[in-house]
Structures are given as C-alpha cells and as structure tokens.
Design an enzyme around this catalytic site. Structure first.
Site, mmCIF file in Angstrom:
data_model
loop_
_atom_site.group_PDB
_atom_site.id
_atom_site.type_symbol
_atom_site.label_atom_id
_atom_site.label_comp_id
_atom_site.label_asym_id
_atom_site.label_seq_id
_atom_site.Cartn_x
_atom_site.Cartn_y
_atom_site.Cartn_z
ATOM 1 N N ALA A 129 0.975 -1.165 -0.038
ATOM 2 C CA ALA A 129 0.119 -0.018 0.040
ATOM 3 C C ALA A 129 0.887 1.125 0.062
ATOM 4 O O ALA A 129 1.323 1.646 1.039
ATOM 5 C CB ALA A 129 -0.836 -0.176 1.374
ATOM 6 N N SER A 131 0.799 4.521 -3.028
ATOM 7 C CA SER A 131 -0.259 5.482 -3.544
ATOM 8 C C SER A 131 -1.581 5.157 -3.210
ATOM 9 O O SER A 131 -2.496 6.103 -2.917
ATOM 10 C CB SER A 131 -0.214 5.709 -4.992
ATOM 11 N N PHE A 155 9.619 2.134 4.482
ATOM 12 C CA PHE A 155 10.223 3.491 3.753
ATOM 13 C C PHE A 155 9.879 4.524 4.570
ATOM 14 O O PHE A 155 9.474 5.772 4.304
ATOM 15 C CB PHE A 155 9.687 3.541 2.381
ATOM 16 N N ARG A 242 2.949 19.076 0.491
ATOM 17 C CA ARG A 242 3.426 19.115 -0.969
ATOM 18 C C ARG A 242 4.096 20.230 -1.476
ATOM 19 O O ARG A 242 5.318 20.334 -1.912
ATOM 20 C CB ARG A 242 2.458 18.743 -1.789
ATOM 21 N N GLN A 278 26.835 28.959 -27.796
ATOM 22 C CA GLN A 278 25.371 29.065 -27.684
ATOM 23 C C GLN A 278 24.795 27.936 -27.292
ATOM 24 O O GLN A 278 23.542 27.939 -26.518
ATOM 25 C CB GLN A 278 25.093 29.415 -28.962
ATOM 26 N N GLN A 338 25.521 17.176 -17.100
ATOM 27 C CA GLN A 338 25.822 17.224 -18.724
ATOM 28 C C GLN A 338 26.853 18.448 -18.809
ATOM 29 O O GLN A 338 27.883 18.136 -19.703
ATOM 30 C CB GLN A 338 24.743 17.322 -19.581
ATOM 31 N N GLY A 341 30.468 17.698 -17.967
ATOM 32 C CA GLY A 341 31.029 16.510 -18.802
ATOM 33 C C GLY A 341 31.242 15.321 -17.865
ATOM 34 O O GLY A 341 30.633 15.094 -16.987
ATOM 35 N N GLU A 365 5.571 11.536 -1.040
ATOM 36 C CA GLU A 365 4.276 12.513 -0.785
ATOM 37 C C GLU A 365 3.286 12.295 -1.789
ATOM 38 O O GLU A 365 2.610 13.220 -2.168
ATOM 39 C CB GLU A 365 4.469 14.043 -0.656
#
Length: 381
Positions: A129, A131, A155, A242, A278, A338, A341, A365
């Site tokens: 159980a 969500s 959890f 939330r 750019q 990213q 690098g 949540e």
C-alpha cells in the site's frame, strides 16, 4: 498579487544564507558519504530557531507560515538535501497534528516539535500500500481503553530517530479507505520496533526504515481525530506538505544550476570559456526558465495553504507545484551534470549527488503519476 519578500522574510533569509555557507555547505558531501543522521545539523537548525518556523506561536513555534518556511527550505536545499530534509520531517507530523489533533495533543506534541525536544515521523506506506492508502493492511482493534495495532510499515523516514510516529491503520477493515484511522504512537510503546533500515540511493543522511507493530497497545487518547477519519487527515496533511517538497526541489535545482554555471565560466575549450558557446547557453536558459516557473508555482501553492484553502481546485494547484517542481529538479540535475562533462559523473563534484537526491522527490508525498491524477480530477471536476 504581491511578489515582494517582506522585511521579516528577508532578515530570515540573510541569516539562513550565512548559516548555509558557513555551516551546512562544508558538511553536505560528508553527510551523504557517511549515511549517518547529522545530529549537528539538527542542533544547528534548532539553535537558529528554524525547527518550529511553521508551527503557530500558541504551540511554541514562530508562526512564520508555510511560504516563509518554503523560502528557508529552498535556500538550504541549494547545497544540502539532507539538512533540508530534517526540517521537512518536523513539518510533516506537525501538519497532521494541526489538521486533526485535539487541544491536548497539540499542546503536548507541537510544543515539543517546535523546541526540538521531540522528533516525529509519518507512517502510511506499507509493502502492498503506497499510492493506494485504502489498501493499508495494518489493523487497529479497540480493546477497553486502548487500540491494539498489528502490521508493518516500510520506507518510513525519520523513524529511527523519532520520539513519536503518526501511524495509519484500519479500524474498519471492510470499509476500504473509509475505515482508516490515525494514531500517535510514542517510541517506547510496547510492541513497536524498527526493522530493516533501507540503503537508499539518495537522502542518505535521514534514514528510512521498516516499522513493525506487534500487539502494539496505543491508548485511546492517542487516536488522532475521529475513528475512521484517517483518510481525510492523510489527504489534507499531504496538501499541506506538498509545497514544502516543491520548495526543496526548487532549491536543489537552483543549486545544481548555480554550480554548473560557475563551472562553465571557468572551464575553457577552444580558447574560451564554455559558457560562451550558444549550445550550452540554450541549456542554461531552459534550466533557468524551468526553475523560475517551478518556483512561482510552489510559492502560489504555499500561499494557498497559508490562506487555508482546501477546495478541489486548490488541491490541483498544490499537486501541480509538487509534480512540476520535482520533475524540474530531476531534469535540471541531469542537465547540470551534462554541463560538467565527466566531472558531473564523479563524486568529487556534487552533481551526481544532486541527481540521486532529486529522484526521491518524484516519489514521496504521492508519486508524480498520482499528482497527475489529482490534477486531472481538479480540471475535469
């Protein structure tokens, strides 16, 4: 609508920014690496009067409101997800108590939360159980002046350090979600124990663990709200918390972008800083747009909570704030890595930690798939 920060909010933020740079930033990587609850960070937040920020003054807090609390969380989360998490885990059980607690419960537990004397946890999730909280199997049976709880939760964040846990259990197993009740279970209650402590991908400084309830006797005065009223308590508590998750996401995303931009300004390729290219500028622009859009949505959601709004449309906006901001945090963290690098992939730099920490916010949540269900329902009616 006034978008200006008040003088009081600015004073708090100035203090928090100084604290973050001097005390929190130097500890952030170590907390993640060691995976040990950062007691020093809890005590720091306590000393600075931040633990009870969103708790009303009549219960020992500063009564600053959810929006001001979100501003602080955002600032801390720029450098340390775990330290921000400590504040969240004071807010979540406090929200339940504010939503459904009687005066005796509020007076006792909220004052102790606000002062930092007590820490709390919130236990809904079970192996079958998540969500669908109507599928909870933990049972609470009334016997004389007590409820006897049996079941398992998983959890449950902060449970290993909590002085009390707000547990949800079925008092009417045949009634689905309408048979749920909420209970305040003190840590020394016979029959309550901590099971497996999870080895998590992120958020390593604030433990999540299994809770085992075996003939756990909870006095009837620890029933939170009315019997079989737990489903509404959970939903309203989620709505209060939330925006707080969203603020943490915005902070993480902003921190990731700030670090990546700083790197691109000093890293050179082809004879000039890579920030001049750019292609990378477009990435940075997109990240900045996404963060600012998420920030404004979170601030609106927090403001709505402060205004006491609880209607279906408000629930939709709050779900939008949580869903959009946490999706943005995940995307921005990946894009920021990213920009670095190969350095974005190694533990010497913080971006891989930001990626790991960001992921959990798309799950906690209410998963972001559930948030989209809430949003759709608020639109369709």
């Amino acid at each position: 609508m006034d978008f200006n920060i008040t003088e009081e909010q600015q004073m708090i933020l100035d203090m928090v920014k100084k604290m973050v740079q001097q005390k929190v930033l130097p500890r952030a990587a170590q907390i993640d690496r060691e995976g040990v609850y950062p007691e020093d960070m809890f005590q720091l937040l306590r000393e600075q009067g931040l633990i009870g920020m969103a708790i009303p003054k009549e219960y020992g807090g500063s009564g600053s409101g959810v929006l001001s609390f979100c501003l602080v969380l955002e600032e801390i989360a720029k450098v340390c997800y775990n330290t921000a998490y400590i504040l969240v885990m004071t807010f979540v059980p406090a929200s339940c108590l504010l939503e459904a607690g009687n005066e005796t419960q509020k007076e006792f537990y909220l004052n102790r939360l606000a002062s930092g004397k007590y820490r709390g946890a919130f236990a809904v999730t079970e192996p079958n159980a998540g969500s669908d909280i109507g599928a909870i199997r933990t049972k609470a049976v009334k016997v004389n002046n007590s409820y006897i709880l049996n079941g398992r939760k998983c959890f449950i964040t902060n449970s290993t350090v909590a002085d009390f846990i707000i547990c949800f259990a079925k008092t009417d197993p045949d009634a689905g979600r309408s048979g749920l009740s909420a209970f305040i279970v003190d840590k020394n209650t016979p029959g309550l124990s901590i099971g497996k402590i999870e080895d998590k991908m992120g958020g390593k400084g604030v433990p999540s663990a299994e809770i085992i309830l075996e003939d756990c006797h909870v006095p009837e005065e620890n029933l939170l709200g009315k019997e079989n009223g737990g489903f509404k308590i959970a939903l309203r508590s989620f709505n209060r918390s939330r925006p707080v998750i969203g603020a943490r996401a915005v902070g993480l995303a902003q921190g990731a972008l700030d670090f990546a931009v700083g790197y691109t300004k000093q890293r050179e390729a082809f004879g000039r800083p890579i920030s001049k290219f750019q292609g990378l500028q477009f990435m940075i622009a997109d990240m900045a747009m996404q963060i600012e859009a998420a920030r404004q949505l979170v601030y609106k959601a927090a403001w709505l909570v402060d205004q006491g709004k609880t209607d279906l449309k408000t629930a939709g906006i709050i779900a939008m704030a949580k869903c959009f901001s946490t999706d943005v945090a995940m995307k921005v963290a990946i894009d920021a890595a990213q920009l670095l690098g190969a350095y974005g992939y190694v533990k010497d730099y913080p971006l891989e930690r930001y990626i790991r920490d960001a992921k959990s916010m798309q799950i906690v949540e209410g998963t972001n798939q559930i948030q989209r269900v809430i949003i759709a329902n608020s639109v369709i009616g």
